[in-house]
Design a protein around this motif. Sequence first.
Motif, PDB file in Angstrom:
ATOM      1  N   VAL A   1      44.460 -34.717-130.366  1.00 44.34           N
ATOM      2  CA  VAL A   1      45.593 -35.475-130.137  1.00 44.34           C
ATOM      3  C   VAL A   1      46.464 -35.301-129.227  1.00 44.34           C
ATOM      4  CG1 VAL A   1      47.352 -36.629-132.198  1.00 44.34           C
ATOM      5  CG2 VAL A   1      45.012 -35.620-133.270  1.00 44.34           C
ATOM      6  N   CYS A   2      47.161 -33.862-128.947  1.00 46.57           N
ATOM      7  CA  CYS A   2      47.762 -33.480-128.319  1.00 46.57           C
ATOM      8  C   CYS A   2      47.405 -33.832-126.715  1.00 46.57           C
ATOM      9  CB  CYS A   2      48.071 -31.407-128.456  1.00 46.57           C
ATOM     10  SG  CYS A   2      48.868 -31.445-129.972  1.00 46.57           S
ATOM     11  N   ILE A   3      46.335 -33.543-126.498  1.00 43.69           N
ATOM     12  CA  ILE A   3      46.007 -34.279-125.238  1.00 43.69           C
ATOM     13  C   ILE A   3      45.662 -35.284-125.012  1.00 43.69           C
ATOM     14  CG2 ILE A   3      43.280 -34.066-123.597  1.00 43.69           C
ATOM     15  CD1 ILE A   3      43.184 -31.056-124.969  1.00 43.69           C
ATOM     16  N   ILE A   4      45.072 -35.919-125.587  1.00 40.99           N
ATOM     17  CA  ILE A   4      45.122 -37.796-125.403  1.00 40.99           C
ATOM     18  C   ILE A   4      46.617 -38.353-124.940  1.00 40.99           C
ATOM     19  CG2 ILE A   4      44.700 -39.802-126.616  1.00 40.99           C
ATOM     20  CD1 ILE A   4      42.455 -38.568-128.382  1.00 40.99           C
ATOM     21  N   THR A   5      47.306 -37.724-126.217  1.00 45.65           N
ATOM     22  CA  THR A   5      48.684 -38.399-126.125  1.00 45.65           C
ATOM     23  C   THR A   5      49.607 -38.213-124.788  1.00 45.65           C
ATOM     24  OG1 THR A   5      49.113 -37.459-128.536  1.00 45.65           O
ATOM     25  CG2 THR A   5      50.529 -38.211-127.779  1.00 45.65           C
ATOM     26  N   VAL A   6      49.266 -36.751-124.435  1.00 46.64           N
ATOM     27  CA  VAL A   6      49.506 -36.688-123.410  1.00 46.64           C
ATOM     28  C   VAL A   6      49.046 -37.663-121.943  1.00 46.64           C
ATOM     29  CG1 VAL A   6      49.396 -34.286-121.469  1.00 46.64           C
ATOM     30  CG2 VAL A   6      50.251 -33.308-123.812  1.00 46.64           C
ATOM     31  N   PHE A   7      48.193 -37.817-122.026  1.00 40.12           N
ATOM     32  CA  PHE A   7      47.472 -38.383-120.849  1.00 40.12           C
ATOM     33  C   PHE A   7      48.175 -39.966-121.079  1.00 40.12           C
ATOM     34  CE2 PHE A   7      44.906 -34.940-120.305  1.00 40.12           C
ATOM     35  CZ  PHE A   7      44.804 -35.100-118.827  1.00 40.12           C
ATOM     36  N   ILE A   8      48.036 -40.439-122.564  1.00 42.39           N
ATOM     37  CA  ILE A   8      49.515 -41.551-122.408  1.00 42.39           C
ATOM     38  C   ILE A   8      50.526 -41.432-121.969  1.00 42.39           C
ATOM     39  CG2 ILE A   8      49.624 -43.824-124.373  1.00 42.39           C
ATOM     40  CD1 ILE A   8      46.910 -42.854-125.373  1.00 42.39           C
ATOM     41  N   ILE A   9      50.928 -40.867-122.838  1.00 41.63           N
ATOM     42  CA  ILE A   9      52.482 -40.265-121.803  1.00 41.63           C
ATOM     43  C   ILE A   9      53.039 -40.371-120.978  1.00 41.63           C
ATOM     44  CG2 ILE A   9      53.944 -39.151-122.074  1.00 41.63           C
ATOM     45  CD1 ILE A   9      53.883 -38.852-124.439  1.00 41.63           C
ATOM     46  N   LYS A  10      51.830 -39.872-119.762  1.00 40.41           N
ATOM     47  CA  LYS A  10      51.692 -40.020-118.295  1.00 40.41           C
ATOM     48  C   LYS A  10      51.359 -40.883-117.747  1.00 40.41           C
ATOM     49  CE  LYS A  10      48.795 -37.032-114.892  1.00 40.41           C
ATOM     50  NZ  LYS A  10      49.928 -37.029-113.894  1.00 40.41           N
TER      51      LYS A  10
ATOM     52  N   ILE B   1      59.156 -42.724-129.966  1.00 41.43           N
ATOM     53  CA  ILE B   1      58.359 -44.390-129.668  1.00 41.43           C
ATOM     54  C   ILE B   1      56.755 -44.445-129.508  1.00 41.43           C
ATOM     55  CG2 ILE B   1      58.060 -46.539-129.744  1.00 41.43           C
ATOM     56  CD1 ILE B   1      60.604 -47.059-129.355  1.00 41.43           C
ATOM     57  N   VAL B   2      56.413 -43.907-127.721  1.00 42.70           N
ATOM     58  CA  VAL B   2      55.246 -43.514-126.897  1.00 42.70           C
ATOM     59  C   VAL B   2      54.450 -42.433-127.985  1.00 42.70           C
ATOM     60  CG1 VAL B   2      54.084 -42.872-125.562  1.00 42.70           C
ATOM     61  CG2 VAL B   2      55.945 -44.693-125.210  1.00 42.70           C
ATOM     62  N   ARG B   3      55.244 -41.449-128.659  1.00 39.83           N
ATOM     63  CA  ARG B   3      54.826 -40.506-128.698  1.00 39.83           C
ATOM     64  C   ARG B   3      54.182 -40.764-130.911  1.00 39.83           C
ATOM     65  NH1 ARG B   3      55.721 -36.582-132.857  1.00 39.83           N
ATOM     66  NH2 ARG B   3      57.633 -37.282-133.760  1.00 39.83           N
ATOM     67  N   LEU B   4      55.227 -41.263-131.391  1.00 43.02           N
ATOM     68  CA  LEU B   4      54.747 -41.931-132.462  1.00 43.02           C
ATOM     69  C   LEU B   4      53.299 -42.626-132.458  1.00 43.02           C
ATOM     70  CD1 LEU B   4      58.394 -42.091-134.391  1.00 43.02           C
ATOM     71  CD2 LEU B   4      57.004 -40.517-134.417  1.00 43.02           C
ATOM     72  N   MET B   5      53.558 -43.909-131.891  1.00 44.73           N
ATOM     73  CA  MET B   5      53.107 -45.346-131.845  1.00 44.73           C
ATOM     74  C   MET B   5      51.095 -44.279-131.450  1.00 44.73           C
ATOM     75  SD  MET B   5      54.928 -48.533-130.684  1.00 44.73           S
ATOM     76  CE  MET B   5      54.247 -48.322-129.505  1.00 44.73           C
ATOM     77  N   VAL B   6      51.326 -43.286-130.321  1.00 43.63           N
ATOM     78  CA  VAL B   6      50.151 -43.096-130.544  1.00 43.63           C
ATOM     79  C   VAL B   6      49.139 -41.824-131.543  1.00 43.63           C
ATOM     80  CG1 VAL B   6      48.948 -41.371-128.817  1.00 43.63           C
ATOM     81  CG2 VAL B   6      50.889 -43.179-127.989  1.00 43.63           C
ATOM     82  N   THR B   7      50.486 -40.992-132.079  1.00 39.46           N
ATOM     83  CA  THR B   7      50.099 -40.063-132.618  1.00 39.46           C
ATOM     84  C   THR B   7      49.248 -40.275-134.310  1.00 39.46           C
ATOM     85  OG1 THR B   7      51.987 -39.225-132.828  1.00 39.46           O
ATOM     86  CG2 THR B   7      51.144 -37.796-131.462  1.00 39.46           C
ATOM     87  N   ILE B   8      50.450 -41.216-134.315  1.00 40.60           N
ATOM     88  CA  ILE B   8      50.511 -41.427-136.236  1.00 40.60           C
ATOM     89  C   ILE B   8      49.251 -42.834-136.326  1.00 40.60           C
ATOM     90  CG2 ILE B   8      50.956 -43.453-137.441  1.00 40.60           C
ATOM     91  CD1 ILE B   8      53.904 -41.890-137.318  1.00 40.60           C
ATOM     92  N   PRO B   9      48.405 -43.499-135.715  1.00 40.87           N
ATOM     93  CA  PRO B   9      47.294 -44.018-136.123  1.00 40.87           C
ATOM     94  C   PRO B   9      46.192 -42.410-135.044  1.00 40.87           C
ATOM     95  CG  PRO B   9      48.621 -45.205-134.034  1.00 40.87           C
ATOM     96  CD  PRO B   9      49.290 -44.065-134.124  1.00 40.87           C
ATOM     97  N   LEU B  10      46.455 -42.120-134.355  1.00 41.21           N
ATOM     98  CA  LEU B  10      45.346 -40.759-134.174  1.00 41.21           C
ATOM     99  C   LEU B  10      45.181 -40.163-135.238  1.00 41.21           C
ATOM    100  CD1 LEU B  10      45.489 -39.522-130.387  1.00 41.21           C
ATOM    101  CD2 LEU B  10      44.347 -40.967-131.230  1.00 41.21           C
ATOM    102  N   PHE B  11      45.856 -39.605-136.038  1.00 42.17           N
ATOM    103  CA  PHE B  11      46.226 -38.962-137.181  1.00 42.17           C
ATOM    104  C   PHE B  11      45.911 -39.706-138.729  1.00 42.17           C
ATOM    105  CE2 PHE B  11      49.220 -35.025-134.762  1.00 42.17           C
ATOM    106  CZ  PHE B  11      48.027 -34.168-135.098  1.00 42.17           C
TER     107      PHE B  11
END
Lengths: 159, 175
Positions: A145-154, B142-152
Amino acid sequence: MNITLWILTVGLLIFSFIKSKEKTILAVRKAYSKFGKMLPLFLLVMAGFALIVTFISPELLQKYIGVESGIKGIAAALGLGSISVMPGFVVFPLCAALKIKGVPYYIIAALSLSLMNVGIVTFPIEKKYLGFSVAIIRNILAFLVCIITVFIIKIIFGE
Amino acid sequence: MKKGQLIYTIFFVLFIGFVGVSYLIDYGNGQKTGLVFISVLIELLKILPCAFVLIGLFEVWVKKETVMKHLGEKSGLKGYFGVLMLAGFSIGGLYVAFPLAEILHKKGASLKIIFAYLGFTGVCRIPMTIFEISFLGLPFTIVRLMVTIPLFLLIGILMGAILEKKNYELNELRF
């Protein structure tokens, strides 16, 4: 924050005691035994935490992260973040300091996310509750999840 | 004393020894380690007794049917939303999340919801999030929450579904 918590807890305890003396005593006993069972492991995890905070200090992280960018930078931030543990009030000021130094958001995300979600130091406690293999899988998935999020943020912040 | 407990004790005695010797020979990093240990311990002792008493009260007063209804197999989206809120208001991090997850499991919450909860506690605790916004800005959070919440959420559902098939049981802490 802490005072609110204590007021809430004491209030609920008194309320519970008025409703049923027996149940309240049982609840406190359960709380005490759960806490007692966790205590030895907890002290040890805290010891590991103290060692890490001292020897992998925020200053050290700041020195190593931001030197490299791109994939190498991400890997360094994720690796250090997974090994180390830090409370939020240390993590975010550190991240803000990195940002001021010009470190891109995605590297900061790699560090803060892995610090919060992947726990090598807290693993012994996790293992006790979930069992070894499930705890490992959970941490690996959290790492993904960390890796995926990092790339999306990038991509989104385009740095 | 069981083997596990013995190992913890040995490690802990080594740690105390390390800090003690550091003070004797005036080794800065060792002294700092001791101070960090004490300060973190004090921080957590302000929170943990309350958290455990609240968990105890929850265990005694909240009926199994209630948990099953709101967080059980048939609770649907509402259940996931419920644990998202619960994670938001969680205190004490994983030290509290695991005992709470164990009680929820005992009371009939579905494993999918429990694993979603364990994921959420790492990403959306409200005090932490506010802190993050003030340091890194709202767009980032916001970006972090919108990505991590669905993934978890996805991970919780997947892990729960697989483990339910294997009749997995969450352990109560035993030594």
